[in-house]
Design an enzyme around this catalytic site. Structure first.
Site, PDB file in Angstrom:
ATOM      1  CB  SER A  66      -8.144   0.650   6.325  1.00 48.99           C
ATOM      2  OG  SER A  66      -9.040   1.852   6.536  1.00 48.99           O
TER       3      SER A  66
ATOM      4  CE  LYS B 295      -3.948   2.335   2.654  1.00 47.30           C
ATOM      5  NZ  LYS B 295      -5.334   1.580   3.244  1.00 47.30           N
TER       6      LYS B 295
ATOM      7  CB  SER C 294      -8.067   3.807   2.541  1.00 46.34           C
ATOM      8  OG  SER C 294      -7.496   3.170   3.767  1.00 46.34           O
TER       9      SER C 294
END
Length: 434
Positions: free
Chosen positions: A138, A39, A114
């Site tokens: 997330s 990420k 996210s």
């Protein structure tokens, strides 16, 4: 030490990656030669890391996050950086400065957030594993929306060193993969003590998933099937829990009264921490250089207005307000009391049962642009944020479909019993696979 390279040229039609590393090095170890996506809020030596924000465009970290160092030590090939909501602020990966990620199961829908880029990369088969981060759901939300497995570890079990902070007391790095065994393998690589993270615990994870759950006591909180939860989603999850009962588990109805205040407490705490953490992006320490011909205040305002997206600015303002003189006790202090009540409720329930189960998300993945109202978006987090407030482990495993879209079963456990939630998810996965 890296010994070989692989070729990584994904067909990224979903905008899952912000940066692709076409020839990443890899060494020997448990993850030798396996392409792992990271990420974009996790620091990677020599690879651009933007948090999906214009304010960090062009920033190349001079060091690796501890979790990335452990990946490389295990022989993994860091294949690229994945898209996300800007600084982790969102539930859909629509808040990226570089465009939304699409859900590989239905490109008209969001992948969740996210960590939506990491989930989409796994779901589309571009990588076998990925790292995400979980501040209020997330990892689990995009895992549920994309039909993969995602583990939010116990707070402190994976080092946050090198994770660009949004809300320090809530967030953790965790593994995502297509199945429970791969999530467990990745967790075994990234867990463990790191002296550079003062919240890190010396609790390594060395575990082979077991499908044996006879006589396991599973609590079923009524709030996880209450108002706001799609009846079709609830029905699919109840059938999955029934499958666990067929495997020998015992279910126990229970209640988490403090959940009524969990979402409000979460958003006060995370925005307050964000207002402090993001103060460093000022055009001096980080971000595009400020215009020195202007006054400091005007230059600072310009840098942040141009660099941050609307959702990030909104959360900074909310957090600054909650911490301001005269309102600190009214909002922040009360939120901390509510957080403690959530923690006590989970501790109380988990003395009587071994794990808690419920839906990961109240609905299936919604359509792109469907939730333009921030409040309706925040309400989507109602079933995931309590886990972050309590600091306990939780996993999302696919358990069926509604309207052709995946539904996630969430399994929550006691602190540092990540192995147990993995075992329950594994037992379910193996049972439906048979």
């Amino acid at each position: 030490m890296a010994e070989h390279t692989i070729r990584f040229e994904p067909d990224d039609r979903y905008n899952a990656f912000l940066t692709v590393c076409p020839h990443p090095d890899h060494g020997k170890g448990d993850l030798s030669g396996i392409a792992v996506a990271v990420k974009d809020n996790i620091s990677t030596l020599g690879i651009e890391t933007t948090c999906a924000s214009k304010i960090l465009k062009g920033y190349v970290p001079p060091y690796d996050a501890h979790a990335v160092t452990l990946l490389k030590n295990a022989g993994a090939a860091v294949a690229g950086k994945t898209n996300m909501d800007e600084f982790g602020m969102g539930t859909s990966t629509e808040n990226s400065a570089f465009g939304p990620t699409l859900n590989p199961r239905d490109t008209g829908r969001v992948p969740g957030g996210s960590s939506g880029g990491s989930a989409a990369a796994v779901a589309a088969g571009m990588v076998r594993m990925a790292l995400g981060t979980d501040t209020g759901g997330s990892i689990r939300c995009p895992a549920a929306f994309c039909g993969i497995v995602g583990l939010k570890p116990t707070y402190g079990r994976v080092s946050r060193y090198g994770l660009i902070a949004y809300a320090n007391s809530l967030e953790t790095i965790g593994p995502m993969a297509a199945n429970v065994s791969d999530v467990s393998l990745l967790m075994s690589v990234i867990a463990g003590h790191d002296r550079r993270d003062t919240t890190s615990y010396d609790r390594p994870y060395q575990h082979t998933p077991s499908a044996e759950i006879k006589r396991l006591r599973i609590g079923i909180p009524e709030e996880y099937f209450g108002a706001g939860v799609d009846p079709e989603v609830a029905s699919v999850v109840k059938r999955a829990i029934g499958r666990l009962e067929e495997l020998g588990a015992v279910t126990v109805p229970c209640s988490i009264p403090s959940m009524e205040y969990a979402l409000a407490a979460y958003y006060v705490i995370c925005t307050s921490e964000a207002s402090s953490n993001l103060a460093r992006f000022d055009g001096v320490r980080y971000g595009p250089a400020a215009d020195t011909k202007k006054s400091w205040h005007a230059a600072y305002q310009d840098v942040r207005k141009q660099g941050f997206g609307p959702e990030v600015r909104r959360r900074i303002m909310l957090g600054t307000f909650a911490l301001s003189s005269g309102y600190y006790g009214k909002y922040y202090a009360k939120a901390q009391v509510a957080r403690e009540n959530v923690r006590k409720d989970f501790a109380r329930l988990l003395t009587d049962v071994d794990v808690l189960c419920g839906p990961t998300m109240p609905t299936i993945a919604f359509k792109l642009g469907e939730k333009s109202d921030p409040l309706s978006m925040y309400l989507s987090d109602i079933l995931t944020v309590p886990v972050n407030l309590a600091g306990i482990p939780a996993i999302s495993v696919p358990c069926g479909k509604v309207q052709g879209m995946p539904v996630g079963l969430q399994v929550m456990g006691r602190p540092f019993e990540d192995e147990r939630v993995v075992d329950v998810a594994y037992a379910y996965e193996q049972a439906v696979k048979a």
